[in-house]
Design a protein around this motif. Structure first.
Motif, PDB file in Angstrom:
ATOM      1  N   UNK A 129       0.825  -1.201   0.000  1.00 56.50           N
ATOM      2  CA  UNK A 129       0.000   0.000   0.000  1.00 56.50           C
ATOM      3  C   UNK A 129       0.864   1.258   0.000  1.00 56.50           C
ATOM      4  N   UNK A 130       1.985   1.211   0.719  1.00 56.56           N
ATOM      5  CA  UNK A 130       2.895   2.364   0.739  1.00 56.56           C
ATOM      6  C   UNK A 130       3.421   2.667  -0.656  1.00 56.56           C
ATOM      7  N   UNK A 131       3.876   1.642  -1.355  1.00 56.05           N
ATOM      8  CA  UNK A 131       4.420   1.831  -2.706  1.00 56.05           C
ATOM      9  C   UNK A 131       3.336   2.333  -3.654  1.00 56.05           C
ATOM     10  N   UNK A 132       2.143   1.738  -3.592  1.00 57.68           N
ATOM     11  CA  UNK A 132       1.073   2.139  -4.493  1.00 57.68           C
ATOM     12  C   UNK A 132       0.546   3.534  -4.176  1.00 57.68           C
ATOM     13  N   UNK A 133       0.488   3.894  -2.897  1.00 56.10           N
ATOM     14  CA  UNK A 133       0.037   5.243  -2.534  1.00 56.10           C
ATOM     15  C   UNK A 133       1.004   6.286  -3.088  1.00 56.10           C
ATOM     16  N   UNK A 134       2.295   6.002  -2.999  1.00 53.32           N
ATOM     17  CA  UNK A 134       3.292   6.913  -3.597  1.00 53.32           C
ATOM     18  C   UNK A 134       3.074   7.029  -5.105  1.00 53.32           C
ATOM     19  N   UNK A 135       2.870   5.879  -5.758  1.00 56.21           N
ATOM     20  CA  UNK A 135       2.703   5.866  -7.209  1.00 56.21           C
ATOM     21  C   UNK A 135       1.456   6.646  -7.634  1.00 56.21           C
ATOM     22  N   UNK A 136       0.420   6.646  -6.799  1.00 53.49           N
ATOM     23  CA  UNK A 136      -0.826   7.338  -7.133  1.00 53.49           C
ATOM     24  C   UNK A 136      -0.742   8.848  -6.926  1.00 53.49           C
ATOM     25  N   UNK A 137       0.062   9.280  -5.958  1.00 52.76           N
ATOM     26  CA  UNK A 137       0.027  10.694  -5.577  1.00 52.76           C
ATOM     27  C   UNK A 137       1.348  11.444  -5.749  1.00 52.76           C
ATOM     28  N   UNK A 138       2.455  10.736  -5.901  1.00 55.46           N
ATOM     29  CA  UNK A 138       3.747  11.382  -6.151  1.00 55.46           C
ATOM     30  C   UNK A 138       4.104  11.222  -7.632  1.00 55.46           C
ATOM     31  N   UNK A 139       4.844  12.156  -8.147  1.00 54.11           N
ATOM     32  CA  UNK A 139       5.349  12.027  -9.513  1.00 54.11           C
ATOM     33  C   UNK A 139       6.729  11.378  -9.494  1.00 54.11           C
ATOM     34  N   UNK A 140       6.950  10.506 -10.470  1.00 48.90           N
ATOM     35  CA  UNK A 140       8.289   9.949 -10.632  1.00 48.90           C
ATOM     36  C   UNK A 140       9.229  11.033 -11.136  1.00 48.90           C
ATOM     37  N   UNK A 141      10.488  10.947 -10.736  1.00 57.53           N
ATOM     38  CA  UNK A 141      11.491  11.859 -11.250  1.00 57.53           C
ATOM     39  C   UNK A 141      11.650  11.661 -12.750  1.00 57.53           C
ATOM     40  N   UNK A 142      12.032  12.691 -13.442  1.00 55.28           N
ATOM     41  CA  UNK A 142      12.189  12.605 -14.895  1.00 55.28           C
ATOM     42  C   UNK A 142      13.196  11.507 -15.260  1.00 55.28           C
ATOM     43  N   UNK A 143      12.784  10.627 -16.148  1.00 61.03           N
ATOM     44  CA  UNK A 143      13.665   9.557 -16.589  1.00 61.03           C
ATOM     45  C   UNK A 143      13.495   8.262 -15.826  1.00 61.03           C
ATOM     46  N   UNK A 144      12.834   8.307 -14.662  1.00 59.65           N
ATOM     47  CA  UNK A 144      12.637   7.098 -13.852  1.00 59.65           C
ATOM     48  C   UNK A 144      11.378   6.382 -14.323  1.00 59.65           C
ATOM     49  N   UNK A 145      11.512   5.108 -14.642  1.00 58.92           N
ATOM     50  CA  UNK A 145      10.348   4.329 -15.068  1.00 58.92           C
ATOM     51  C   UNK A 145       9.707   3.595 -13.905  1.00 58.92           C
TER      52      UNK A 145
END
Length: 339
Positions: free
Chosen positions: A105-121
């Motif tokens: 849930x921690x990883x998915x919550x980050x993925x839903x609400x934080x933006x990945x850094x440019x270039x990070x897949x």
């Protein structure tokens, strides 16, 4: 001082141990903490301990995600403390989040609400763990990533993990030039062994001047001092980390039981007590608090589910250090330099 949001309802011992850990931080540092969760329960715990009210605020959340819940469904609940905390960071109310809650849930919550850094897949969940040191002054803890955020990886993602881990070790662990190893448990340490992904990742890392790449490492190198940062895909990293933890716990259990049963063992253990205590201190996860989820624009430190107050307090300090040292920005710069 940065403001660190803390998921007060996440973990096996929440909210009591989480709140007590934050209370300790409030007395010992100038870090501002935002406790996210059931305000009534949080306030009840605070009333039973010493704390500095000037450094603690509460953000009420009516719901909490259980440790055994299915992550994808759980993070859809907007009033869950973890989700509320992640949104608070994304909206600028805090600069980082600490949680001992459900890892998926921690990883998915980050993925839903934080933006990945440019270039990070793909983001990576990193973990620090104890290892031998090859020379004086070497950090007693190594960094292993990924340990569960990304099950299978492409070569480019492993390269990104190496860059992210190198920055984190340099900025947070203060390792001037972290040695980076690529975990190859299939075929050996030679650069042309392993599958296509590992061979390609090895080739790319060899060509990167911004990382101190020491080549492939095998399973027995995990607890040695050859590499400060070890890179692998999440499935392999999770297995390796659990194996290290399990061996340590079994060792303590076996020696303890032997000491109870045989006088000769008790005498031997007494003679070895100083070394045993050093080993116990080294493998005590509470001293380093938690593990970062790297690759997002914001800092997230994931504590172990069974974390007590000391571990939570140290995780908050690590989060504050990562914010002060601009870890996400440093990672973005490293990725840009490698393109």
């Amino acid at each position: 001082m940065p403001t660190i949001a803390v998921d007060a309802m996440g973990g096996d011992h929440a909210p009591d141990e989480v709140v007590k850990g934050v209370a300790q931080v409030s007395l010992a540092t100038d870090i501002e903490c935002l406790l996210v969760g059931d305000e009534r329960r949080i306030q009840s715990v605070l009333e039973g301990v010493s704390y500095n009210p000037e450094h603690i605020a509460i953000l009420h959340a009516t719901d909490a995600i259980g440790m055994a819940e299915e992550p994808r469904q759980a993070v859809k609940r907007r009033d869950a403390s973890l989700v509320v905390g992640v949104r608070a960071v994304a909206e600028g109310r805090a600069q980082a989040l600490v949680s001992a809650g459900n890892t998926g849930a921690c990883v998915l919550a980050c993925a839903r609400h934080f933006r990945l850094l440019r270039g990070v897949r793909r983001a990576a969940l990193a973990s620090v763990y104890p290892r031998q040191r090859e020379h004086g002054g070497q950090d007693p803890l190594a960094l292993l990533l990924d340990v569960g955020a990304t099950v299978r990886c492409e070569a480019e993602e492993l390269v990104h993990f190496a860059l992210m881990g190198s920055v984190y070790a340099r900025r947070v662990s203060k390792v001037a030039s972290p040695a980076i190893g690529l975990l190859n448990m299939n075929m050996g340490s030679e650069e042309m062994k392993g599958g296509e992904v590992l061979v390609e990742a090895h080739r790319r890392l060899r060509q990167l001047p911004v990382v101190n790449f020491v080549g492939n490492v095998e399973g027995n190198d995990l607890v040695r001092g050859r590499a400060d940062v070890i890179v692998c895909e999440g499935l392999l990293g999770n297995v390796a980390l659990k194996l290290i933890e399990g061996v340590s716990e079994v060792l303590y259990d076996v020696t303890g039981r032997a000491g109870e049963r045989r006088v000769a063992w008790r005498l031997g253990l007494r003679l070895l007590s100083r070394g045993s205590e050093r080993a116990r201190a080294l493998t005590d996860y509470t001293q380093y608090g938690g593990s970062p989820i790297l690759g997002f624009e914001h800092v997230f430190i994931k504590c172990r589910g069974r974390s007590g107050a000391r571990a939570v307090a140290n995780a908050v300090k690590v989060a504050a250090k990562a914010v002060r040292d601009h870890v996400p920005r440093e990672i973005a710069d490293a990725l840009a330099a490698a393109r």
